[in-house]
Design a protein around this motif. Structure first.
Motif, PDB file in Angstrom:
ATOM      1  N   VAL A  59       0.847  -1.197   0.000  1.00 34.53           N
ATOM      2  CA  VAL A  59       0.000   0.000   0.000  1.00 34.53           C
ATOM      3  C   VAL A  59       0.885   1.249   0.000  1.00 34.53           C
ATOM      4  CG1 VAL A  59      -1.742   1.319   1.262  1.00 34.53           C
ATOM      5  CG2 VAL A  59      -1.937  -1.174   1.083  1.00 34.53           C
ATOM      6  N   LEU A  60       0.642   2.110  -0.984  1.00 34.93           N
ATOM      7  CA  LEU A  60       1.406   3.351  -1.140  1.00 34.93           C
ATOM      8  C   LEU A  60       0.692   4.524  -0.484  1.00 34.93           C
ATOM      9  CD1 LEU A  60       2.233   2.837  -4.921  1.00 34.93           C
ATOM     10  CD2 LEU A  60       3.804   2.467  -2.991  1.00 34.93           C
ATOM     11  N   GLU A  61      -0.632   4.502  -0.528  1.00 34.68           N
ATOM     12  CA  GLU A  61      -1.420   5.613   0.035  1.00 34.68           C
ATOM     13  C   GLU A  61      -2.793   5.067   0.388  1.00 34.68           C
ATOM     14  OE1 GLU A  61      -1.222   9.220  -2.370  1.00 34.68           O
ATOM     15  OE2 GLU A  61      -3.238   9.758  -1.698  1.00 34.68           O
ATOM     16  N   GLY A  62      -3.301   5.453   1.560  1.00 37.00           N
ATOM     17  CA  GLY A  62      -4.622   4.998   1.976  1.00 37.00           C
ATOM     18  C   GLY A  62      -4.540   3.701   2.755  1.00 37.00           C
ATOM     19  N   GLU A  63      -5.630   2.973   2.716  1.00 37.35           N
ATOM     20  CA  GLU A  63      -5.754   1.762   3.541  1.00 37.35           C
ATOM     21  C   GLU A  63      -6.675   0.776   2.850  1.00 37.35           C
ATOM     22  OE1 GLU A  63      -6.797   2.618   7.641  1.00 37.35           O
ATOM     23  OE2 GLU A  63      -7.971   0.776   7.790  1.00 37.35           O
ATOM     24  N   MET A  64      -6.319  -0.469   2.871  1.00 37.61           N
ATOM     25  CA  MET A  64      -7.173  -1.513   2.303  1.00 37.61           C
ATOM     26  C   MET A  64      -7.376  -2.622   3.319  1.00 37.61           C
ATOM     27  SD  MET A  64      -4.599  -3.681  -0.187  1.00 37.61           S
ATOM     28  CE  MET A  64      -5.543  -5.195  -0.007  1.00 37.61           C
ATOM     29  N   THR A  65      -8.326  -3.477   3.024  1.00 35.54           N
ATOM     30  CA  THR A  65      -8.523  -4.686   3.824  1.00 35.54           C
ATOM     31  C   THR A  65      -8.359  -5.881   2.900  1.00 35.54           C
ATOM     32  OG1 THR A  65     -10.088  -3.541   5.261  1.00 35.54           O
ATOM     33  CG2 THR A  65     -10.149  -5.946   5.288  1.00 35.54           C
ATOM     34  N   MET A  66      -7.617  -6.875   3.356  1.00 33.44           N
ATOM     35  CA  MET A  66      -7.522  -8.122   2.609  1.00 33.44           C
ATOM     36  C   MET A  66      -8.398  -9.144   3.320  1.00 33.44           C
ATOM     37  SD  MET A  66      -6.251  -9.462  -0.092  1.00 33.44           S
ATOM     38  CE  MET A  66      -4.785  -8.522  -0.539  1.00 33.44           C
ATOM     39  N   ASP A  67      -9.482  -9.516   2.646  1.00 32.02           N
ATOM     40  CA  ASP A  67     -10.365 -10.545   3.194  1.00 32.02           C
ATOM     41  C   ASP A  67      -9.891 -11.909   2.742  1.00 32.02           C
ATOM     42  OD1 ASP A  67     -12.222  -8.823   4.439  1.00 32.02           O
ATOM     43  OD2 ASP A  67     -13.212  -8.437   2.529  1.00 32.02           O
ATOM     44  N   LEU A  68      -9.779 -12.810   3.704  1.00 27.44           N
ATOM     45  CA  LEU A  68      -9.436 -14.201   3.409  1.00 27.44           C
ATOM     46  C   LEU A  68     -10.604 -15.056   3.884  1.00 27.44           C
ATOM     47  CD1 LEU A  68      -5.802 -13.969   4.811  1.00 27.44           C
ATOM     48  CD2 LEU A  68      -6.484 -13.794   2.406  1.00 27.44           C
ATOM     49  N   ASP A  69     -10.480 -16.342   3.803  1.00 29.09           N
ATOM     50  CA  ASP A  69     -11.539 -17.228   4.272  1.00 29.09           C
ATOM     51  C   ASP A  69     -11.553 -17.193   5.796  1.00 29.09           C
ATOM     52  OD1 ASP A  69     -13.470 -19.132   4.572  1.00 29.09           O
ATOM     53  OD2 ASP A  69     -12.169 -20.819   4.066  1.00 29.09           O
ATOM     54  N   GLY A  70     -12.459 -16.432   6.364  1.00 28.09           N
ATOM     55  CA  GLY A  70     -12.593 -16.407   7.815  1.00 28.09           C
ATOM     56  C   GLY A  70     -11.668 -15.440   8.527  1.00 28.09           C
ATOM     57  N   ALA A  71     -10.953 -14.633   7.787  1.00 29.99           N
ATOM     58  CA  ALA A  71     -10.054 -13.664   8.431  1.00 29.99           C
ATOM     59  C   ALA A  71      -9.978 -12.419   7.558  1.00 29.99           C
ATOM     60  CB  ALA A  71      -8.660 -14.262   8.600  1.00 29.99           C
ATOM     61  N   HIS A  72      -9.583 -11.326   8.173  1.00 31.53           N
ATOM     62  CA  HIS A  72      -9.302 -10.145   7.352  1.00 31.53           C
ATOM     63  C   HIS A  72      -8.157  -9.372   7.983  1.00 31.53           C
ATOM     64  CE1 HIS A  72     -11.463  -7.398  10.078  1.00 31.53           C
ATOM     65  NE2 HIS A  72     -12.246  -8.418  10.259  1.00 31.53           N
ATOM     66  N   HIS A  73      -7.383  -8.722   7.114  1.00 30.33           N
ATOM     67  CA  HIS A  73      -6.174  -8.023   7.531  1.00 30.33           C
ATOM     68  C   HIS A  73      -6.225  -6.598   6.998  1.00 30.33           C
ATOM     69  CE1 HIS A  73      -4.006 -11.730   8.791  1.00 30.33           C
ATOM     70  NE2 HIS A  73      -4.801 -12.292   7.895  1.00 30.33           N
ATOM     71  N   THR A  74      -5.985  -5.643   7.858  1.00 31.46           N
ATOM     72  CA  THR A  74      -5.866  -4.252   7.442  1.00 31.46           C
ATOM     73  C   THR A  74      -4.455  -4.010   6.941  1.00 31.46           C
ATOM     74  OG1 THR A  74      -7.483  -3.605   9.100  1.00 31.46           O
ATOM     75  CG2 THR A  74      -6.071  -1.854   8.215  1.00 31.46           C
ATOM     76  N   VAL A  75      -4.340  -3.316   5.820  1.00 34.30           N
ATOM     77  CA  VAL A  75      -3.027  -3.012   5.236  1.00 34.30           C
ATOM     78  C   VAL A  75      -3.008  -1.515   4.917  1.00 34.30           C
ATOM     79  CG1 VAL A  75      -1.282  -3.725   3.576  1.00 34.30           C
ATOM     80  CG2 VAL A  75      -3.158  -5.299   4.123  1.00 34.30           C
ATOM     81  N   LYS A  76      -2.105  -0.806   5.596  1.00 31.61           N
ATOM     82  CA  LYS A  76      -2.039   0.653   5.477  1.00 31.61           C
ATOM     83  C   LYS A  76      -0.818   1.071   4.666  1.00 31.61           C
ATOM     84  CE  LYS A  76      -4.232   1.160   9.986  1.00 31.61           C
ATOM     85  NZ  LYS A  76      -4.175   1.730  11.342  1.00 31.61           N
ATOM     86  N   ALA A  77      -0.730   2.348   4.364  1.00 27.26           N
ATOM     87  CA  ALA A  77       0.416   2.880   3.618  1.00 27.26           C
ATOM     88  C   ALA A  77       1.711   2.463   4.312  1.00 27.26           C
ATOM     89  CB  ALA A  77       0.317   4.394   3.514  1.00 27.26           C
ATOM     90  N   GLY A  78       2.667   1.961   3.519  1.00 31.08           N
ATOM     91  CA  GLY A  78       3.929   1.511   4.071  1.00 31.08           C
ATOM     92  C   GLY A  78       3.901   0.073   4.554  1.00 31.08           C
ATOM     93  N   GLU A  79       2.800  -0.611   4.286  1.00 29.86           N
ATOM     94  CA  GLU A  79       2.675  -2.005   4.702  1.00 29.86           C
ATOM     95  C   GLU A  79       2.468  -2.892   3.483  1.00 29.86           C
ATOM     96  OE1 GLU A  79       0.940  -1.422   9.204  1.00 29.86           O
ATOM     97  OE2 GLU A  79      -0.496  -1.908   7.618  1.00 29.86           O
ATOM     98  N   LEU A  80       2.996  -4.102   3.567  1.00 27.56           N
ATOM     99  CA  LEU A  80       2.791  -5.036   2.468  1.00 27.56           C
ATOM    100  C   LEU A  80       2.093  -6.289   2.964  1.00 27.56           C
ATOM    101  CD1 LEU A  80       4.998  -7.612   2.319  1.00 27.56           C
ATOM    102  CD2 LEU A  80       6.541  -5.771   1.692  1.00 27.56           C
ATOM    103  N   PHE A  81       1.441  -6.932   2.003  1.00 27.52           N
ATOM    104  CA  PHE A  81       0.732  -8.181   2.292  1.00 27.52           C
ATOM    105  C   PHE A  81       0.922  -9.083   1.088  1.00 27.52           C
ATOM    106  CE2 PHE A  81      -2.609 -11.216   2.973  1.00 27.52           C
ATOM    107  CZ  PHE A  81      -2.733 -11.294   4.357  1.00 27.52           C
ATOM    108  N   ILE A  82       1.401 -10.289   1.349  1.00 26.76           N
ATOM    109  CA  ILE A  82       1.598 -11.248   0.260  1.00 26.76           C
ATOM    110  C   ILE A  82       0.636 -12.408   0.459  1.00 26.76           C
ATOM    111  CG2 ILE A  82       3.227 -12.844  -0.823  1.00 26.76           C
ATOM    112  CD1 ILE A  82       5.406 -10.735  -0.197  1.00 26.76           C
ATOM    113  N   VAL A  83      -0.214 -12.612  -0.551  1.00 31.06           N
ATOM    114  CA  VAL A  83      -1.169 -13.719  -0.530  1.00 31.06           C
ATOM    115  C   VAL A  83      -0.496 -14.917  -1.197  1.00 31.06           C
ATOM    116  CG1 VAL A  83      -3.434 -14.532  -1.257  1.00 31.06           C
ATOM    117  CG2 VAL A  83      -3.101 -12.096  -0.721  1.00 31.06           C
ATOM    118  N   PRO A  84      -0.297 -16.005  -0.463  1.00 26.52           N
ATOM    119  CA  PRO A  84       0.345 -17.173  -1.093  1.00 26.52           C
ATOM    120  C   PRO A  84      -0.521 -17.755  -2.214  1.00 26.52           C
ATOM    121  CG  PRO A  84       0.367 -17.355   1.314  1.00 26.52           C
ATOM    122  CD  PRO A  84      -0.565 -16.230   0.966  1.00 26.52           C
ATOM    123  N   LYS A  85       0.135 -18.431  -3.144  1.00 22.39           N
ATOM    124  CA  LYS A  85      -0.606 -19.006  -4.269  1.00 22.39           C
ATOM    125  C   LYS A  85      -1.682 -19.953  -3.765  1.00 22.39           C
ATOM    126  CE  LYS A  85       2.795 -22.664  -5.265  1.00 22.39           C
ATOM    127  NZ  LYS A  85       3.697 -23.202  -6.294  1.00 22.39           N
ATOM    128  N   GLY A  86      -2.823 -19.901  -4.459  1.00 21.32           N
ATOM    129  CA  GLY A  86      -3.916 -20.803  -4.137  1.00 21.32           C
ATOM    130  C   GLY A  86      -4.823 -20.327  -3.026  1.00 21.32           C
TER     131      GLY A  86
END
Lengths: 116, 116
Positions: B53-80
């Motif tokens: 995330v470069l600017e702003g904020e997103m949420t990554m929804d997964l099966d049964g979980a969610h993660h907030t990702v803000k500017a300066g933060e990274l999130f890597i979703v594994p394959k599959g």
């Protein structure tokens, strides 16, 4: 799976030219690193080299050219291209390279890359 | 070889969920994209998915979980892994995927990725 805060990771070490691995992407090390001073000229014969400046400013020296790279800017050095990153003041960088790539281009002088 | 200013690239388009390629790294598309609203749940069976995330904020929804990702933060979703990015307000993201990966996970519904 977790959110990785790059500033928090960078706060965990003070050393320069000492990449720390914060995540894996398809067999690549996603690293944070602090630059200050000059790194040796080197190349990576088998891989591109990904630099994204997070804070500060660096210069990428190439053979006969140099490029300024500031916060919010990226620079990708194609494989085989001789390059030297340098920074007058401390510069914080996100670096991506395939796992096992020596940061100097020379396995014998490459530093280990700790995971944080 | 050139320095790529991500904010300048992001200023070139207004559309959401429309990744634009700004560089190549070892056969991966390095892209900038603007998120707003919800993307469909999907997965990429053959590749991890890199979000910074470069600017702003997103949420990554997964099966049964969610993660907030803000500017300066990274999130890597594994394959599959099934995932859905969403953002209440516009969020600017650096996205990395191997060339040719459909952004929805489904080649038939994937949008083309322009180069800027």
């Amino acid at each position: 799976m977790k959110t990785v805060n790059l500033a928090e990771k960078l706060a965990q070490f003070d050393s320069h030219w000492d990449p720390h691995v914060v995540a894996d992407y398809n067999g690549n090390d996603v690293m944070v690193v602090k630059f200050q001073g000059e790194f040796p000229f080197h190349d990576h014969p088998d891989t591109d080299d990904f630099f994204l400046v997070l804070e500060g400013e660096m210069t990428m020296d190439l053979d006969g050219a140099h490029h300024t790279v500031k916060a919010g800017e990226l620079f990708i050095v194609p494989k085989g291209v001789t390059h030297r990153p340098r920074a007058e003041h401390e510069c914080k960088v996100l670096l991506i390279e395939p796992k096992g790539v020596p940061n100097t281009g020379d396995p014998e002088t490459a530093a280990a890359k700790p995971h944080i």
